[in-house]
Motif scaffolding. Structure first.
Motif, PDB file in Angstrom:
ATOM      1  N   TYR A  96       0.835  -1.200   0.000  1.00 33.26           N
ATOM      2  CA  TYR A  96       0.000   0.000   0.000  1.00 33.26           C
ATOM      3  C   TYR A  96       0.872   1.253   0.000  1.00 33.26           C
ATOM      4  O   TYR A  96       1.850   1.340   0.731  1.00 33.26           O
ATOM      5  N   GLY A  98       0.753   5.731  -0.203  1.00 35.60           N
ATOM      6  CA  GLY A  98      -0.059   6.926  -0.025  1.00 35.60           C
ATOM      7  C   GLY A  98       0.282   7.615   1.281  1.00 35.60           C
ATOM      8  O   GLY A  98       0.809   6.986   2.209  1.00 35.60           O
ATOM      9  N   PHE A 100       0.000   8.917   4.870  1.00 37.75           N
ATOM     10  CA  PHE A 100      -0.686   8.234   5.964  1.00 37.75           C
ATOM     11  C   PHE A 100      -1.970   8.945   6.389  1.00 37.75           C
ATOM     12  O   PHE A 100      -3.006   8.300   6.614  1.00 37.75           O
ATOM     13  N   SER A 103      -4.759   8.087   4.154  1.00 35.78           N
ATOM     14  CA  SER A 103      -4.740   6.691   3.725  1.00 35.78           C
ATOM     15  C   SER A 103      -6.039   5.962   4.018  1.00 35.78           C
ATOM     16  O   SER A 103      -6.844   6.374   4.860  1.00 35.78           O
ATOM     17  N   ASP A 104      -6.194   4.834   3.338  1.00 34.61           N
ATOM     18  CA  ASP A 104      -7.291   3.906   3.585  1.00 34.61           C
ATOM     19  C   ASP A 104      -6.895   3.025   4.770  1.00 34.61           C
ATOM     20  O   ASP A 104      -5.899   2.301   4.700  1.00 34.61           O
ATOM     21  N   VAL A 108      -3.630   0.240   5.143  1.00 31.19           N
ATOM     22  CA  VAL A 108      -2.582   0.335   6.159  1.00 31.19           C
ATOM     23  C   VAL A 108      -2.579  -0.919   7.041  1.00 31.19           C
ATOM     24  O   VAL A 108      -1.530  -1.483   7.354  1.00 31.19           O
ATOM     25  N   ASN A 152       5.058   8.428   1.977  1.00 34.50           N
ATOM     26  CA  ASN A 152       4.136   7.673   1.123  1.00 34.50           C
ATOM     27  C   ASN A 152       4.120   6.167   1.389  1.00 34.50           C
ATOM     28  O   ASN A 152       3.246   5.465   0.878  1.00 34.50           O
TER      29      ASN A 152
END
Length: 262
Positions: A96, A98, A100, A103-104, A108, A152
């Motif tokens: 994953y 992105g 934090f 984030s989804d 995570v 990221n």
């Protein structure tokens, strides 16, 4: 020197179908170690199983997503009757990306589960078996990204850092039972997983390692523990984190015991 009597007759590799895991399987097969290979993708799993079987060892496979809550139970059903002398956890590439804060949470959590929750469950099980056996070895694949934070992918290097420190503690705990524990820490390595992440291995000035060479280093240094930086990690990284780790970890443990009176 790899001790086939100590680490055999069976080895279990979680993530054994490609990259360093597949190379570990080939090299162990060449040493006469029977194999249980776990992987999520059926085609690479079947291919490596055919390869190692042709080298004259017995091989069993299990198509298994390690994030499945029943993963350990399914692996136990396949391995509880075997004399396992070596357990290798090779799963845990970054899944994953992105920032934090945006984030989804599920993405995570997947990184945390694959790199912390699942390996802890497997290491508890196989570590307990090897302790009772009073012989054997454990290799956990780590990442050079774990020595510093990264934007990221902040969760991934943090999870790998946790796993490295945990493995060092496990090394101390299992050492009295003649069980060797090693975190095999990878730099940039030419694996399918890293290719899928888009790494340019041929970028000028970038140093990358061959999976076969990394696997060979892991097997050669298993008895030394608790951590080995494989090819591709430079001298600066070694100096930054304090190597050889065996001296660092043993020294800190001795100091703590003196202070705590243990």
């Amino acid at each position: 020197m790899f001790d086939t009597a100590k680490y055999g007759p069976w080895a279990v590799i979680a993530g054994g179908s490609e990259g360093v895991g597949a190379e570990l399987a080939r090299q162990l097969a060449d040493l006469g170690i029977n194999l249980v290979l776990l992987a999520r993708k059926p085609e690479p799993l079947a291919a490596i199983a055919e390869d190692v079987a042709a080298r004259g060892v017995e091989v069993r496979t299990l198509r298994q997503d390690l994030l499945d809550p029943e993963a350990l139970a399914n692996v136990r059903a396949l391995t509880d009757g075997l004399d396992v002398g070596l357990f290798i956890y090779n799963a845990g590439s970054n899944t994953y990306r992105g920032e934090f804060v945006d984030s989804d949470p599920a993405g995570v959590q997947g990184v945390i589960d694959l790199n912390i929750t699942t390996p802890l469950a497997f290491l508890r099980h196989f570590g307990s078996r090897l302790k009772q056996r009073r012989s054997g070895g454990i290799i956990v694949l780590g990442s050079g990204s774990s020595f510093v934070g990264h934007a990221n992918i902040a969760t991934y290097p943090a999870a790998k850092a946790f796993l490295r420190i945990f493995v060092e503690g496990l090394w101390l705990e299992l050492k009295p039972y003649d069980v060797d524990v090693l975190e095999l820490c990878l730099g940039l390595t030419r694996t399918p997983a890293m290719e899928r992440l888009g790494y340019d291995f041929d970028k000028p000035g970038r140093v990358s390692s061959d999976p076969a060479a990394v696997a060979r280093e892991g097997l050669e240094h298993l008895a030394e523990g608790p951590s080995w930086l494989a090819g591709g990690l430079d001298l600066i990284a070694r100096q930054r984190v304090g190597f050889p780790r065996a001296e660092v970890v043993t020294g800190v443990d001795a100091s703590y015991r003196a202070i705590s009176g243990r």
